[in-house]
Scaffold this motif. Structure first.
Motif, PDB file in Angstrom:
ATOM      1  N   ALA A 100       0.766  -1.216   0.181  1.00 50.46           N
ATOM      2  CA  ALA A 100       0.000  -0.079   0.045  1.00 50.46           C
ATOM      3  C   ALA A 100       0.820   1.112   0.009  1.00 50.46           C
ATOM      4  N   THR A 101       2.172   1.102   0.356  1.00 53.67           N
ATOM      5  CA  THR A 101       2.844   2.208   0.614  1.00 53.67           C
ATOM      6  C   THR A 101       3.862   2.527  -0.664  1.00 53.67           C
ATOM      7  N   VAL A 102       3.776   1.703  -1.783  1.00 53.21           N
ATOM      8  CA  VAL A 102       4.478   1.663  -2.738  1.00 53.21           C
ATOM      9  C   VAL A 102       3.929   2.576  -3.739  1.00 53.21           C
ATOM     10  N   ASP A 103       2.704   2.461  -4.143  1.00 53.56           N
ATOM     11  CA  ASP A 103       1.725   3.291  -4.996  1.00 53.56           C
ATOM     12  C   ASP A 103       0.581   3.762  -4.562  1.00 53.56           C
ATOM     13  N   GLU A 104       0.518   5.076  -4.018  1.00 51.77           N
ATOM     14  CA  GLU A 104      -0.860   5.185  -3.219  1.00 51.77           C
ATOM     15  C   GLU A 104      -1.774   5.693  -4.355  1.00 51.77           C
ATOM     16  N   GLY A 105      -1.403   5.650  -5.551  1.00 48.51           N
ATOM     17  CA  GLY A 105      -2.481   6.270  -6.707  1.00 48.51           C
ATOM     18  C   GLY A 105      -2.453   8.024  -6.718  1.00 48.51           C
ATOM     19  N   SER A 106      -3.518   8.280  -7.305  1.00 45.10           N
ATOM     20  CA  SER A 106      -3.778   9.712  -7.352  1.00 45.10           C
ATOM     21  C   SER A 106      -4.416  10.514  -6.369  1.00 45.10           C
ATOM     22  N   GLY A 107      -4.530  11.581  -6.291  1.00 42.86           N
ATOM     23  CA  GLY A 107      -5.262  12.151  -5.018  1.00 42.86           C
ATOM     24  C   GLY A 107      -6.587  12.161  -4.921  1.00 42.86           C
ATOM     25  N   SER A 108      -7.275  12.268  -3.975  1.00 37.54           N
ATOM     26  CA  SER A 108      -8.804  12.233  -3.945  1.00 37.54           C
ATOM     27  C   SER A 108      -9.206  13.466  -2.738  1.00 37.54           C
ATOM     28  N   ALA A 109     -10.447  13.611  -2.870  1.00 38.43           N
ATOM     29  CA  ALA A 109     -11.214  14.658  -2.182  1.00 38.43           C
ATOM     30  C   ALA A 109     -11.446  13.935  -0.799  1.00 38.43           C
ATOM     31  N   ALA A 110     -10.866  14.754   0.292  1.00 39.84           N
ATOM     32  CA  ALA A 110     -11.058  14.128   1.671  1.00 39.84           C
ATOM     33  C   ALA A 110     -11.204  15.208   2.714  1.00 39.84           C
ATOM     34  N   ILE A 111     -11.824  15.339   3.830  1.00 33.58           N
ATOM     35  CA  ILE A 111     -11.932  16.149   4.849  1.00 33.58           C
ATOM     36  C   ILE A 111     -11.767  15.212   6.118  1.00 33.58           C
ATOM     37  N   LEU A 112     -11.099  16.020   6.930  1.00 35.47           N
ATOM     38  CA  LEU A 112     -10.711  15.271   8.433  1.00 35.47           C
ATOM     39  C   LEU A 112     -11.274  15.938   9.421  1.00 35.47           C
ATOM     40  N   GLY A 113     -11.347  15.329  10.532  1.00 36.86           N
ATOM     41  CA  GLY A 113     -11.502  15.901  11.891  1.00 36.86           C
ATOM     42  C   GLY A 113     -10.749  15.276  12.966  1.00 36.86           C
ATOM     43  N   SER A 114     -10.258  15.652  13.833  1.00 39.82           N
ATOM     44  CA  SER A 114      -9.138  14.908  14.656  1.00 39.82           C
ATOM     45  C   SER A 114      -9.286  15.411  16.095  1.00 39.82           C
ATOM     46  N   ARG A 115      -8.559  14.740  16.968  1.00 37.83           N
ATOM     47  CA  ARG A 115      -8.197  15.210  18.210  1.00 37.83           C
ATOM     48  C   ARG A 115      -6.657  14.347  18.629  1.00 37.83           C
ATOM     49  N   LEU A 116      -6.051  14.949  19.564  1.00 39.47           N
ATOM     50  CA  LEU A 116      -4.988  14.263  20.193  1.00 39.47           C
ATOM     51  C   LEU A 116      -5.691  13.744  21.530  1.00 39.47           C
ATOM     52  N   VAL A 117      -5.214  12.517  22.086  1.00 41.94           N
ATOM     53  CA  VAL A 117      -5.795  11.775  23.192  1.00 41.94           C
ATOM     54  C   VAL A 117      -4.697  11.542  24.139  1.00 41.94           C
TER      55      VAL A 117
END
Length: 332
Positions: free
Chosen positions: A175-192
């Protein structure tokens, strides 16, 4: 530049610290057009701001990093856990409850739980203990056995190997060799903090995650060396110095997705992120991988470091030449 300017994490962060903890010097073209050097002795305020304050202070042209002896052994554990929806809550809670032990044993890496399976790429740097790595997952094996006996099939598969270098991780994982082209993504996150994986907080956190329609990523990229640095030493959110994990909720869309549906997804992600925040009061988010629509964005991204960052920004860029949405000084 964006990786380190926001803080910079990786699976090796518990071993060596964040990217910003290992910067010796920047060279930067500031808004007045001058090439400057920023380090602990020259342009010290700017040096502090560039280590986690994000973009907006100029154009960084060079970064000098502290380096370490090459890692000659990494215990790599790839895990794939499959289960029925009836076992999702229990399987996830069991895995989450293992996090304090994994942290104590210097594990780090990335895990992706869903309603049908849990995938993980976990490692221990400077280690060649295959047996010990597999034994650490005994609680998950035991839970799977109990579920299967109860008529709820569950399978835990692990592939443990010792890699000769950091680069070996990439060749070992397709999976880390060829991640392909970009895509539309949105993120939300927190440090815990590590405490969220214990007792009543664990149950509440598990219940929150299993209800999510969004994809979930658990990044064990804090703790260890990250927690030994003073909260005021760099500009990253001080939460980093008390956190053990960085956890992301994410969604996205295709080119044919209507704008109305995109807005529904944005709103839903922001609401989920704010609910997440209530489970970890006093903890912020990693600005490079967070919800751009955070309600209290300056506090969430930089915490108590924000007032100093704004002061440095106004001094180095009084005309506001470099700006972006919800970056330092945006409200000016």
């Amino acid at each position: 530049g964006g990786w380190v300017l926001g803080g910079g994490h990786s699976a090796l962060s518990p071993q060596y610290g964040l990217g910003v903890d290992n910067v010796i010097q920047f060279e930067i073209v500031t808004p007045d057009g001058k090439l400057r050097t920023a380090n602990h002795y020259e342009n010290k305020d700017l040096f502090w701001a560039l280590r986690g304050g994000g973009p907006g202070f100029g154009v960084v042209t060079k970064v000098t990093y502290k380096t370490y002896p090459a890692i000659t052994a990494i215990t790599s554990l790839l895990v794939n856990v499959t289960y029925t929806n009836a076992s999702y809550h229990g399987a996830l809670k069991t895995f989450l409850s293992m996090q304090p032990d994994l942290a104590a044993r210097n594990f780090s890496g990335y895990t992706y739980p869903s309603k049908t399976n849990l995938l993980g790429g976990i490692l221990v740097a400077n280690s060649a203990d295959v047996g010990g790595a597999n034994a650490t997952f005994k609680p998950l094996f035991d839970f799977a056995e109990a579920e299967t006996k109860a008529g709820r099939p569950m399978l835990v598969q692990t592939v443990v190997s010792v890699l000769p270098s950091v680069f070996g991780m990439f060749s070992a994982d397709p999976a880390t060799v060829d991640e392909g082209s970009g895509s539309a993504a949105i993120l939300g996150s927190r440090l815990v903090p590590l405490d969220i994986f214990k007792g009543a907080r664990l149950e509440a956190f598990t219940a929150f995650l299993v209800k999510q329609p969004f994809s979930i990523t658990l990044l064990h990229v804090a703790g260890g060396k990250v927690n030994t640095v003073s909260p005021s030493a760099t500009a990253v959110n001080p939460s980093w110095r008390r956190a053990s994990h960085h956890i992301i909720l994410a969604t996205g869309w295709g080119t044919n997705t209507t704008f109305a549906l995109r807005n529904v997804l944005r709103k839903g992600l922001t609401q989920a992120t704010q609910t997440f925040a209530e489970l970890v009061p006093g903890f912020g988010a990693y600005a490079n991988e967070a919800d751009i629509n955070e309600l209290k964005w300056s506090e969430t991204f930089w915490g108590g470091n924000y007032p100093r960052l704004v002061s440095i920004k106004r001094n180095i860029d009084p005309l506001g030449i470099f700006t972006c949405y919800h970056c330092v000084g945006y409200q000016d």
